[in-house]
Motif scaffolding. Sequence first.
Motif, short mmCIF file in Angstrom:
data_model
loop_
_atom_site.label_atom_id
_atom_site.label_comp_id
_atom_site.label_asym_id
_atom_site.label_seq_id
_atom_site.Cartn_x
_atom_site.Cartn_y
_atom_site.Cartn_z
N LEU A 1 17.59 16.18 13.77
CA LEU A 1 17.71 14.74 13.54
C LEU A 1 18.80 14.00 13.91
O LEU A 1 19.00 12.81 13.97
N GLY A 2 19.85 14.88 14.58
CA GLY A 2 20.99 14.26 15.15
C GLY A 2 22.16 14.03 14.25
O GLY A 2 23.23 13.79 14.55
N TRP A 3 22.00 14.35 12.85
CA TRP A 3 22.89 14.57 12.07
C TRP A 3 22.83 15.54 11.14
O TRP A 3 21.69 15.86 10.73
N PRO A 4 23.78 16.25 10.62
CA PRO A 4 23.81 17.30 9.67
C PRO A 4 23.31 17.16 8.27
O PRO A 4 22.86 18.15 7.65
N ARG A 5 23.48 15.90 7.60
CA ARG A 5 23.51 15.85 6.11
C ARG A 5 22.62 14.99 5.81
O ARG A 5 22.67 13.71 6.33
N ALA A 6 21.88 15.38 4.62
CA ALA A 6 21.00 14.13 3.67
C ALA A 6 21.66 13.56 2.89
O ALA A 6 22.45 14.19 2.01
N TYR A 7 21.48 12.25 2.60
CA TYR A 7 22.14 11.75 1.61
C TYR A 7 21.39 11.06 0.52
O TYR A 7 21.77 11.17 -0.64
N CYS A 8 20.04 10.45 0.86
CA CYS A 8 19.34 10.20 -0.24
C CYS A 8 17.82 9.88 0.44
O CYS A 8 17.78 10.00 1.93
N ALA A 9 16.88 9.82 -0.33
CA ALA A 9 15.55 9.56 0.02
C ALA A 9 14.85 8.68 -0.78
O ALA A 9 15.25 8.28 -2.05
N LEU A 10 14.07 7.67 -0.24
CA LEU A 10 13.32 6.91 -1.14
C LEU A 10 11.78 7.45 -1.25
O LEU A 10 10.99 7.69 -0.34
N ALA B 1 0.95 -1.22 -0.15
CA ALA B 1 -0.25 0.01 0.13
C ALA B 1 0.91 1.48 0.03
O ALA B 1 0.39 2.32 -0.25
N ALA B 2 2.16 1.20 0.24
CA ALA B 2 3.16 2.30 0.39
C ALA B 2 3.56 2.62 -1.12
O ALA B 2 3.76 3.73 -1.35
N GLY B 3 3.20 1.77 -2.05
CA GLY B 3 3.50 2.14 -3.37
C GLY B 3 5.02 1.77 -3.45
O GLY B 3 5.74 1.19 -3.10
N ARG B 4 5.51 1.99 -4.94
CA ARG B 4 6.85 1.91 -5.30
C ARG B 4 7.55 2.94 -5.07
O ARG B 4 7.23 4.21 -5.11
N PHE B 5 8.95 2.68 -4.58
CA PHE B 5 9.84 3.87 -4.54
C PHE B 5 11.19 3.75 -5.33
O PHE B 5 11.41 2.75 -5.80
N ARG B 6 11.73 5.01 -5.39
CA ARG B 6 12.83 4.95 -6.17
C ARG B 6 14.02 5.82 -5.21
O ARG B 6 13.56 6.55 -4.32
N ILE B 7 15.26 5.32 -5.26
CA ILE B 7 16.21 5.96 -4.46
C ILE B 7 16.75 7.37 -5.21
O ILE B 7 17.23 7.02 -6.32
N ARG B 8 16.67 8.40 -4.40
CA ARG B 8 17.05 9.61 -5.18
C ARG B 8 18.12 10.35 -4.21
O ARG B 8 18.02 10.33 -3.09
N PRO B 9 19.50 10.23 -4.91
CA PRO B 9 20.38 11.03 -4.20
C PRO B 9 19.96 12.43 -3.69
O PRO B 9 19.28 13.08 -4.49
N TRP B 10 20.72 13.02 -2.48
CA TRP B 10 19.83 14.19 -2.28
C TRP B 10 20.37 15.52 -2.79
O TRP B 10 21.62 15.57 -3.52
N SER B 11 19.37 16.17 -3.45
CA SER B 11 19.71 17.26 -4.11
C SER B 11 18.47 18.39 -3.82
O SER B 11 17.70 18.05 -3.17
N SER B 12 18.70 19.65 -4.26
CA SER B 12 17.26 20.52 -4.23
C SER B 12 16.07 19.98 -5.05
O SER B 12 14.94 19.98 -4.45
N ALA B 13 16.38 19.06 -6.03
CA ALA B 13 15.14 18.60 -6.62
C ALA B 13 14.61 17.29 -5.83
O ALA B 13 13.48 17.30 -5.84
N THR B 14 15.50 16.75 -5.03
CA THR B 14 14.96 15.74 -4.47
C THR B 14 14.29 16.36 -3.16
O THR B 14 13.44 15.61 -2.63
N SER B 15 14.72 17.29 -2.67
CA SER B 15 13.89 18.14 -1.39
C SER B 15 12.59 18.44 -2.08
O SER B 15 11.59 18.12 -1.26
N GLY B 16 12.43 18.98 -3.21
CA GLY B 16 11.17 19.47 -3.46
C GLY B 16 10.41 18.20 -4.00
O GLY B 16 8.85 17.84 -3.64
#
Length: 172
Positions: free
Chosen positions: A159-168, A81-96
């Motif tokens: 979050l306890g950490w400074p940097r985002a690496y990727c998002a699903l 039910a969550a759907g399909r995911f893609r791994i996206r490296p962190w960028s301003s486009a990923t944030s959007g």
Amino acid sequence: MRPGPQRAGRRLLAQVDGVSCGPSVLVATAALTGSGWPGAVAGRFGRAQRLAHRQANRWWPRALGTTPFGMRRWLHRHAPAAGRFRIRPWSSATSGAVAAAAAAGHPVPLLVGSVWLPRHWVLVIRVGERGWEVYEPSSGEVRLLAPGTLATRSATPVLGWPRAYCALVPRP
């Protein structure tokens, strides 16, 4: 005494050990999307995390956490039910893309870490007027995150950490 991070005011269940942030995010994603996960109840949350950890880490040592590929595979198999995911490296486009998915009601797993290493999974569960509501599994809290803090690598207080690496990111 220093003030703590802003909180969105809700509390979910915490991870059971120091390496189960990924499985906690998996179980929470399944529960929030209505996939019928039976373990998202206080008495069974620990067992659900351990099972998800074994299922997600077939060939990867559990002591090293959960890889983005293991997270994605688990979600595809065990949280339909969550759907399909893609791994996206962190960028301003990923944030959007994260903001758009969360605004549409889709939880988004996010891998954060130190300047050198990815270390911790969190879950963006909602976009509100004041920022993103993020489930932080080591505390079990839902915290408020200003998305700009990820761009400036200053998310440590929340979050306890400074940097985002990727998002699903859920696929449309």
